[in-house]
Design a protein around this motif. Structure first.
Motif, short mmCIF file in Angstrom:
data_model
loop_
_atom_site.label_atom_id
_atom_site.label_comp_id
_atom_site.label_asym_id
_atom_site.label_seq_id
_atom_site.Cartn_x
_atom_site.Cartn_y
_atom_site.Cartn_z
N GLU A 10 -9.78 1.11 6.90
CA GLU A 10 -10.66 0.07 6.07
C GLU A 10 -10.99 -1.17 6.95
OE1 GLU A 10 -12.56 0.10 3.22
OE2 GLU A 10 -11.91 2.37 3.21
N PRO A 11 -12.33 -1.68 7.08
CA PRO A 11 -12.37 -2.79 7.96
C PRO A 11 -11.35 -3.79 7.57
CG PRO A 11 -14.40 -2.21 6.83
CD PRO A 11 -13.59 -1.26 6.14
N PRO A 12 -10.72 -4.32 8.73
CA PRO A 12 -9.55 -5.51 8.35
C PRO A 12 -10.06 -6.63 7.91
CG PRO A 12 -9.90 -5.27 10.80
CD PRO A 12 -10.89 -4.07 9.97
N LEU A 13 -9.51 -7.58 7.08
CA LEU A 13 -9.75 -8.70 6.67
C LEU A 13 -9.18 -9.79 8.02
CD1 LEU A 13 -8.66 -8.32 3.10
CD2 LEU A 13 -10.78 -8.29 4.04
N LEU A 14 -9.66 -11.02 7.69
CA LEU A 14 -9.36 -12.18 8.56
C LEU A 14 -7.87 -12.34 9.34
CD1 LEU A 14 -11.81 -15.00 7.54
CD2 LEU A 14 -11.88 -13.64 9.99
N PRO A 15 -7.05 -12.23 8.35
CA PRO A 15 -5.54 -12.36 8.51
C PRO A 15 -5.23 -11.31 9.73
CG PRO A 15 -5.84 -12.89 6.39
CD PRO A 15 -7.24 -12.52 6.70
N GLU A 16 -5.58 -10.13 9.46
CA GLU A 16 -5.36 -8.77 10.04
C GLU A 16 -5.97 -8.89 11.49
OE1 GLU A 16 -4.81 -5.16 7.16
OE2 GLU A 16 -6.69 -6.47 6.95
#
Length: 521
Positions: A10-16
């Motif tokens: 899944e597309p990572p979010l900003l922290p990742e």
């Protein structure tokens, strides 16, 4: 293909995304502020330790944390430490009065407040009005406060597991209040990530970007530059405050490639460069202007001084964006460009009809970058919604504009700033565009004041250039020979400075209050 193999995640979010930059760009410089600089490894390690420390003290995913800090490395650390913890950043405009700050912190129902030493005394005076259980955090040791060292001590440098969902909130940014009481504009993680993707492409950010940030990090303008740079793996240079001479120095010294500012800042930089006999802006690759209209004379001047030209962005923190690329500026100097990719825009009449090209109405938008809504304001959410004939919801902007046959948009004015005179709609921006061409006018705002005959009549508040002498009557006559009959000024009033919010928008509401006792025939 085998059903048992799945390489895609899944597309990572900003922290990742930022954590991965810390892994693969570890030795690259990520943040520079004054004499301080941090590598990506140092930056992400601190953010993760700060996040673990917050969670160890009871901060949970979705808790709101107020940030009252001036620009600098500590504010960058606080913002991204909070985000890594899965909590919601609530950055406050440091220029708001204490009473207003209390109102906003209570509205956000914060579980903690992070403040720098300058603003600690202010927060101390607010504590009785805030929840008793709130944490109080500051960069350096201070009695009754947790220091950054206290929070990060003996904490791991890995990104904590927070159970974060894409629709969890990442920040609440309070509106400028130019047209009324501020509203909390909420953004979730998936929307903010997609917003950065789209904006970073439109504004030409990349991993080698060196971005100069001169506006407070509580402003969405700075978040554009900050998040676009950091997500791309570049480096942000954070200034404590804006100074036009310092701007030129930093650009030349560090070979800055990107920046995001408001028109008045560009105007001051150009004037400073001209006074100094020029400046080396050859390193600049892309610049954004937003916050208020970029008038044609200034836009042309920017192209003359900066080889990269300028990308004008029209937008709302709520998620409506258009951009005019430098390649499209010639012949369209007054346009704000086309919608951001993935965004659709329509023009709506007072009666709710969607209008064709060439007809002015309210700008409405829909797309993946739109906010999920105002924080705890169902009334404001409904007021901001337009539903088309198929029942599809669009976000209202409150701005009047139109688009031409090629799909380029033009802003006419703020709906609430429109002057109704003798039954005719008058848009102040049209008059202001004429007035700024006068050599003696440095800055101008046109507002509607009471008129016995017309209901309202346009009046200009003008800031003169220092080296110019000009009578109000002469300027009024000069303007009135160049505008339409309905647009003629009833008066010209000289003032020292126009009130602006930190994003450069003129606070016309304040001007109407200040001069509201004047009456005209």
């Amino acid at each position: 293909m085998s059903d048992n193999v799945q390489f895609r995640i899944e597309p990572p979010l900003l922290p990742e995304i930022l954590a991965l930059n810390g892994k693969w760009r570890a030795a690259d410089i990520a943040v520079v502020s004054g004499n301080d600089q941090w590598t990506w490894r140092e930056f992400t390690s601190f953010s993760h330790q700060f996040a673990h420390g917050l969670r160890a003290r009871g901060i949970e995913t979705g808790d709101r944390i107020g940030v009252l800090m001036g620009n600098g490395l500590p504010m960058v650390q606080a913002i991204f430490g909070v985000i890594a913890a899965g909590a919601v950043v609530v950055p406050l405009n440091v220029s708001v009065a204490d009473e207003a700050a209390v109102t906003l912190l209570r509205d956000a129902d914060v579980s903690a407040v992070v403040a720098c030493s300058i603003h600690q005394p202010r927060v101390e005076g607010m504590r009785d009005a805030l929840p008793v259980s709130s944490l109080y955090i500051t960069p350096k040791p201070h009695h009754g406060w947790l220091s950054f060292a206290d929070v990060t001590a003996q904490q791991p440098s890995t990104l904590p597991e927070t159970g974060l969902c894409p629709t969890d909130l990442i920040n609440i940014i309070y509106s400028s209040g130019t047209t009324g009481l501020p509203k909390g504009i909420a953004h979730d993680h998936v929307g903010r990530r997609d917003w950065v993707y789209d904006v970073a492409i439109a504004l030409r950010y990349h991993g080698g970007a060196r971005t100069l940030i001169t506006i407070g990090l509580y402003s969405n303008i700075s978040w554009v530059a900050m998040l676009s740079t950091l997500m791309s793996g570049g480096c942000i240079y954070v200034e404590e405050q804006f100074n036009e001479h310092r701007f030129i120095e930093r650009v030349e010294q560090h070979r800055i490639t990107h920046t995001a500012m408001v028109p008045i800042q560009f105007q001051r930089v150009i004037e400073a460069a001209e006074q100094n006999g020029g400046a080396d802006f050859s390193s600049m690759q892309a610049m954004m202007s937003c916050g208020s209209p970029l008038r044609e004379t200034l836009k042309r001047a920017i192209f003359q001084h900066f080889p990269c030209g300028i990308i004008e962005l029209y937008g709302l923190t709520e998620g409506i964006i258009t951009t005019l690329e430098p390649e499209h500026a010639e012949g369209r100097w007054s346009s704000v460009g086309r919608p951001l990719m993935g965004t659709d825009i329509c023009i709506v009449s007072e009666s709710g009809d969607v209008l064709p090209a060439g007809e002015a109405g309210e700008i409405c938008s829909r797309g993946r970058i739109g906010m999920p809504g105002y924080w705890r304001r169902d009334d404001a959410n409904e007021e901001a919604t337009f539903r088309d004939a198929d029942g599809v919801p669009w976000m209202r902007s409150g701005d009047i504009g139109y688009f031409d046959e090629e799909g380029f948009f033009f802003i006419v004015d703020r709906k609430k700033d429109m002057i109704l005179s003798g039954g005719q709609n008058i848009y102040p921006q049209d008059i202001e565009a004429v007035m700024v061409t006068h050599e003696a006018v440095f800055d101008v705002a046109v507002i509607g004041l009471k008129s016995e005959k017309w209901g309202e009549t346009p009046v200009a508040l003008v800031v003169r250039r220092e080296d110019q002498q000009l009578e109000a009557g002469d300027l009024r006559e000069w303007v009135n020979t160049r505008v339409g009959k309905q647009q003629r000024l009833a008066d010209v009033l000289f003032i020292e400075e126009l009130p602006r919010n930190p994003n450069g928008k003129v606070l016309k509401r304040e001007l109407r209050e200040q001069f509201g006792d004047k009456r005209y025939g």
